[in-house]
Write a protein that holds these residues in place. Structure first.
Motif, PDB file in Angstrom:
ATOM      1  N   GLY A 195       0.805  -1.210   0.000  1.00  0.00           N
ATOM      2  CA  GLY A 195       0.000   0.000   0.000  1.00  0.00           C
ATOM      3  C   GLY A 195       0.838   1.260   0.000  1.00  0.00           C
ATOM      4  O   GLY A 195       0.362   2.317  -0.424  1.00  0.00           O
ATOM      5  N   VAL A 223     -15.476   0.714   0.271  1.00  0.00           N
ATOM      6  CA  VAL A 223     -14.039   0.454   0.327  1.00  0.00           C
ATOM      7  C   VAL A 223     -13.439   0.923  -0.990  1.00  0.00           C
ATOM      8  O   VAL A 223     -13.881   0.502  -2.063  1.00  0.00           O
ATOM      9  CB  VAL A 223     -13.733  -1.045   0.543  1.00  0.00           C
ATOM     10  CG1 VAL A 223     -12.229  -1.297   0.469  1.00  0.00           C
ATOM     11  CG2 VAL A 223     -14.281  -1.520   1.880  1.00  0.00           C
ATOM     12  N   LYS A 268     -10.351   0.927  -3.483  1.00  0.00           N
ATOM     13  CA  LYS A 268      -9.143   0.162  -3.806  1.00  0.00           C
ATOM     14  C   LYS A 268      -8.428   0.862  -4.947  1.00  0.00           C
ATOM     15  O   LYS A 268      -8.978   1.017  -6.038  1.00  0.00           O
ATOM     16  CB  LYS A 268      -9.492  -1.270  -4.186  1.00  0.00           C
ATOM     17  CG  LYS A 268      -8.267  -2.145  -4.418  1.00  0.00           C
ATOM     18  CD  LYS A 268      -8.653  -3.605  -4.567  1.00  0.00           C
ATOM     19  CE  LYS A 268      -7.429  -4.478  -4.841  1.00  0.00           C
ATOM     20  NZ  LYS A 268      -6.408  -4.362  -3.777  1.00  0.00           N
ATOM     21  N   SER A 269      -7.206   1.308  -4.687  1.00  0.00           N
ATOM     22  CA  SER A 269      -6.392   1.990  -5.687  1.00  0.00           C
ATOM     23  C   SER A 269      -4.988   1.425  -5.619  1.00  0.00           C
ATOM     24  O   SER A 269      -4.359   1.451  -4.559  1.00  0.00           O
ATOM     25  CB  SER A 269      -6.361   3.495  -5.433  1.00  0.00           C
ATOM     26  OG  SER A 269      -5.513   4.157  -6.363  1.00  0.00           O
ATOM     27  N   THR A 278      -2.309  -0.830  -4.757  1.00  0.00           N
ATOM     28  CA  THR A 278      -2.243  -1.887  -3.748  1.00  0.00           C
ATOM     29  C   THR A 278      -2.869  -1.464  -2.428  1.00  0.00           C
ATOM     30  O   THR A 278      -2.746  -2.167  -1.425  1.00  0.00           O
ATOM     31  CB  THR A 278      -0.768  -2.287  -3.504  1.00  0.00           C
ATOM     32  OG1 THR A 278      -0.031  -1.124  -3.099  1.00  0.00           O
ATOM     33  CG2 THR A 278      -0.152  -2.851  -4.775  1.00  0.00           C
ATOM     34  N   SER A 279      -3.552  -0.313  -2.410  1.00  0.00           N
ATOM     35  CA  SER A 279      -4.154   0.211  -1.178  1.00  0.00           C
ATOM     36  C   SER A 279      -5.646  -0.072  -1.129  1.00  0.00           C
ATOM     37  O   SER A 279      -6.337   0.038  -2.155  1.00  0.00           O
ATOM     38  CB  SER A 279      -3.928   1.718  -1.066  1.00  0.00           C
ATOM     39  OG  SER A 279      -2.555   2.020  -0.972  1.00  0.00           O
ATOM     40  N   SER A 280      -6.147  -0.408   0.039  1.00  0.00           N
ATOM     41  CA  SER A 280      -7.582  -0.537   0.294  1.00  0.00           C
ATOM     42  C   SER A 280      -7.923   0.325   1.506  1.00  0.00           C
ATOM     43  O   SER A 280      -7.366   0.119   2.591  1.00  0.00           O
ATOM     44  CB  SER A 280      -7.968  -1.996   0.554  1.00  0.00           C
ATOM     45  OG  SER A 280      -7.769  -2.790  -0.598  1.00  0.00           O
ATOM     46  N   PHE A 338      -9.303   4.116  -9.405  1.00  0.00           N
ATOM     47  CA  PHE A 338      -9.718   3.333  -8.243  1.00  0.00           C
ATOM     48  C   PHE A 338     -11.050   2.658  -8.545  1.00  0.00           C
ATOM     49  O   PHE A 338     -11.732   2.991  -9.520  1.00  0.00           O
ATOM     50  CB  PHE A 338      -9.849   4.218  -7.000  1.00  0.00           C
ATOM     51  CG  PHE A 338     -10.884   5.310  -7.115  1.00  0.00           C
ATOM     52  CD1 PHE A 338     -12.216   5.081  -6.783  1.00  0.00           C
ATOM     53  CD2 PHE A 338     -10.536   6.574  -7.554  1.00  0.00           C
ATOM     54  CE1 PHE A 338     -13.180   6.083  -6.891  1.00  0.00           C
ATOM     55  CE2 PHE A 338     -11.479   7.587  -7.664  1.00  0.00           C
ATOM     56  CZ  PHE A 338     -12.802   7.340  -7.332  1.00  0.00           C
ATOM     57  N   ILE A 347     -15.951  -0.556  -3.630  1.00  0.00           N
ATOM     58  CA  ILE A 347     -16.489  -1.879  -3.315  1.00  0.00           C
ATOM     59  C   ILE A 347     -17.481  -1.743  -2.165  1.00  0.00           C
ATOM     60  O   ILE A 347     -17.197  -1.066  -1.168  1.00  0.00           O
ATOM     61  CB  ILE A 347     -15.363  -2.858  -2.931  1.00  0.00           C
ATOM     62  CG1 ILE A 347     -14.361  -2.988  -4.086  1.00  0.00           C
ATOM     63  CG2 ILE A 347     -15.925  -4.227  -2.547  1.00  0.00           C
ATOM     64  CD1 ILE A 347     -13.098  -3.732  -3.699  1.00  0.00           C
ATOM     65  N   ARG A 361     -19.548  -6.999  -1.140  1.00  0.00           N
ATOM     66  CA  ARG A 361     -18.272  -7.138  -1.836  1.00  0.00           C
ATOM     67  C   ARG A 361     -18.400  -6.933  -3.345  1.00  0.00           C
ATOM     68  O   ARG A 361     -17.508  -7.291  -4.105  1.00  0.00           O
ATOM     69  CB  ARG A 361     -17.613  -8.499  -1.552  1.00  0.00           C
ATOM     70  CG  ARG A 361     -17.478  -8.842  -0.097  1.00  0.00           C
ATOM     71  CD  ARG A 361     -16.818  -7.764   0.715  1.00  0.00           C
ATOM     72  NE  ARG A 361     -15.443  -7.471   0.291  1.00  0.00           N
ATOM     73  CZ  ARG A 361     -14.702  -6.484   0.794  1.00  0.00           C
ATOM     74  NH1 ARG A 361     -15.231  -5.674   1.705  1.00  0.00           N
ATOM     75  NH2 ARG A 361     -13.474  -6.286   0.365  1.00  0.00           N
ATOM     76  N   THR A 399     -18.255  -4.791  -6.745  1.00  0.00           N
ATOM     77  CA  THR A 399     -17.630  -3.574  -7.250  1.00  0.00           C
ATOM     78  C   THR A 399     -18.740  -2.685  -7.789  1.00  0.00           C
ATOM     79  O   THR A 399     -19.425  -3.030  -8.738  1.00  0.00           O
ATOM     80  CB  THR A 399     -16.623  -3.892  -8.366  1.00  0.00           C
ATOM     81  OG1 THR A 399     -15.580  -4.712  -7.836  1.00  0.00           O
ATOM     82  CG2 THR A 399     -16.013  -2.623  -8.931  1.00  0.00           C
TER      83      THR A 399
END
Length: 628
Positions: A316, A350, A352-353, A355-357, A412, A415, A420, A422
């Protein structure tokens, strides 16, 4: 999605593949039945990419399931799903590989139906160029505009406009010109700087690989001429170095490498790097790959970097050099909404971009884009396949870039934390200025001090259930009992709050979300004051109750489900609300025409008909868990 790679042998022809050939990734898009799959099939056929058995299958399938009469139906080479063949449309994204003497190609054939706009955005997300097909009879329609807008948002700056089915307008040059002019005007609005317009008949191959004798008035390149020669390289290697850490490789005490794919820039041993968001600095000791160590690595390569210093970095984080990237917890962005359930400001997702959540809330929907006119419209929600401009609030700072500068760190997805699914794809525009100006003010008298003074552990008792379940009655008994025990409490009743701070809110889904957001913030302030806050609110949505839980520290949110069945609530009906709802006088009434999402794992579930027994159960829970 499955990547399907064509085998390069067979009677139909063999094209040698060399590793030094450049690769062009492109996407085909357009409305239903504009000929996208036919064009891709024609490219595969004319590039000699088909095996004997594929040709035989195509011939037999064309006779049974084809739509081209006695001719080969090239769309069948791409439309692999049975439902696609039966309906004559593309549903999923079909990836195909082919090559010529000059270039290799990866093409994503995307669906044209508005219902599958999300699939089109997925296929376009990694493309360098787009082939937009338009039916010459229909011209530029709403779906063409929608797809063009998504291409513009995704940063695709090279487009081929293939005006297909020219034979059905008698190869009319004026018709082609008018469509080309209209599309170029649209592309200019969207920042798409390179547009090549080509008249084609995809089924017959006109202007696909060879120039058409039926359209002598067109003197430009064929589709393949342009695909082989267009320069889409850009300047990604010249941009500042960025590598999002995917994994920290530590096989032994002497090796600590940071693995990831270089998003932009170039790196060499000895170069300085910083770890964001911490800002710690070091130098590159070595660049390691499966093939050995490198003297230089550039954008697109997956590498492991060894640093000269033992600094803390994990998944991340982003290794950077040169100009500092955006590090912010407040962002302005555009989103393409995918989900059938509408986007609601204030709801938790959530993000997600790379490797970051990170937990995220859409704080504001600034406007919705009207696809037909490109106008910015006022809106409170986004429906499926709509595009909007939003402000995002994140749980912690995100290391990112504006999408126009870096497609990898500037994109990004959102979610749904419960399902869960998208629900949206987004493109970062800029950090919001207030994220840099506002700091959390440290206070000497904090929650722990107030809790000690009151000799209790502050928390929120969140009563949820249907109207008439008994929430307010039980909450009132618990409040009175705690006061008798000398505890300091505050009761927030949903009906009472609608006489004051929430009096401007109705009962639509978006209004209920805002209602819960406001109540959550008030409850959090009461907890900071060291109080035990009791909240009696229908709160029908799990996502918003989950948002309230995350707003507080661990152990401070106690969900109490007053699980009275709907039939019992309706039989009680103390306010006559169910009767009015059944008569259609109260729209959006929970349990009748608006759903109630029961808790999955509430701390306390009340299934007794005795309010006094429920009160004692809750007080006992607070004692056992040391809140009192």
């Amino acid at each position: 999605m499955v990547f399907l790679e064509a085998t390069l042998n067979g009677r139909h022809g063999t094209t040698p593949i060399h590793d030094d050939k450049p690769t062009l990734r492109f996407v085909t898009c357009g409305s239903v039945d504009d000929g996208k799959s036919t064009l891709v099939g024609r490219l595969l056929y004319d590039s000699k990419m088909l095996l004997d058995d594929q040709l035989d299958t195509l011939t037999s399938d064309s006779k049974v399931a084809g739509t081209a009469g006695a001719q080969l139906d090239f769309a069948l080479l791409v439309d692999g799903l049975q439902a696609e063949r039966e309906q004559g449309i593309t549903i999923d994204v079909a990836y195909r590989f082919f090559a010529t003497q000059r270039r290799r190609f990866v093409v994503a054939d995307t669906p044209g139906h508005v219902q599958y706009t999300r699939n089109m955005a997925t296929g376009a997300s990694n493309a360098d160029l787009a082939v937009v097909l338009v039916d010459a009879r229909k011209g530029v329609i709403t779906q063409t505009r929608r797809h063009a807008h998504i291409l513009g948002l995704l940063g695709i700056r090279h487009v081929v406009l293939a005006v297909n089915k020219m034979d059905l307008v008698e190869f009319d040059a004026d018709r082609f010109t008018s469509i080309a002019v209209e599309f170029r005007m649209l592309a200019e609005q969207l920042g798409i700087r390179d547009v090549q317009c080509i008249p084609v008949v995809a089924r017959d191959g006109d202007n696909i690989f060879t120039s058409s004798a039926r359209m002598p008035w067109y003197t430009g390149p064929t589709v393949m001429d342009h695909l082989e020669s267009v320069d889409v390289s850009g300047d990604i290697e010249g941009r500042p170095f960025r590598l999002a850490v995917q994994w920290v490789n530590r096989p032994n005490a002497d090796f600590r490498g940071f693995c990831g794919r270089i998003a932009s820039g170039t790196i060499r041993p000895g170069d300085p790097v910083s770890v964001q968001p911490s800002g710690r600095t070091s130098h590159v000791a070595a660049i390691v790959t499966a093939d050995g160590r490198l003297d230089r690595a550039t954008a697109g390569q997956s590498v492991t970097l060894l640093l000269t210093d033992e600094i803390d970095a994990s998944r991340g984080d982003v290794l950077t050099s040169g100009e500092t990237p955006i590090v912010s917890d407040q962002l302005g962005a555009h989103v393409v909404w995918f989900d059938d359930e509408a986007m609601l400001p204030g709801r938790r997702y959530v993000l997600k971009s790379g490797t970051s959540s990170i937990g995220a809330v859409i704080s504001t929907l600034k406007h919705r884009v009207a696809i037909d006119t490109m106008a910015q419209e006022a809106a409170t929600i986004l429906e499926a396949n709509e595009i909007g401009c939003v402000n995002l609030g994140l749980d912690r700072p995100l290391v990112c870039e504006a999408y126009r500068d870096d497609r990898e760190l500037g994109s990004f997805i959102l979610i749904d934390p419960i399902t869960r699914r998208t629900v949206a794809a987004g493109l970062i525009d800029f950090p919001l200025r207030r994220a840099d100006n506002i700091r959390w003010q440290t206070l000497d008298v904090d929650k722990s001090v107030r809790a000690r003074l009151k000799q209790q552990r502050p928390c929120v008792l969140w009563f949820t259930g249907l109207s008439g379940a008994g929430k307010s009655t039980i909450a009132n008994l618990v409040d009175r009992r705690l006061c008798e025990l000398g505890r300091h409490t505050a009761l927030l009743d949903g009906d009472n709050l609608r006489h004051g701070i929430n009096r401007d809110l109705g009962f639509t889904t978006e209004a209920r979300v805002e209602n819960m957001r406001r109540v959550t913030e008030i409850a959090a302030l009461l907890v900071d004051a060291g109080l035990i806050a009791l909240v009696s609110l229908i709160s029908p949505f799990r996502s918003e109750r989950d948002m309230a839980r995350h707003r507080l520290d661990v152990g401070e949110f106690i969900e109490i489900h007053v699980a009275t069945p709907l039939a019992d609530c309706e039989s009680r009906d103390p306010k006559g609300l169910y009767r009015r709802a059944r008569a259609g006088e109260l729209p959006n009434f929970t349990g009748i025409d608006q759903p109630y999402e029961a808790p999955v794992a509430a701390e306390i579930t009340i299934d007794t008909t005795s309010a006094d027994a429920a009160c004692e159960l809750i007080v006992s829970y607070l004692r056992e868990h040391h809140y009192l």
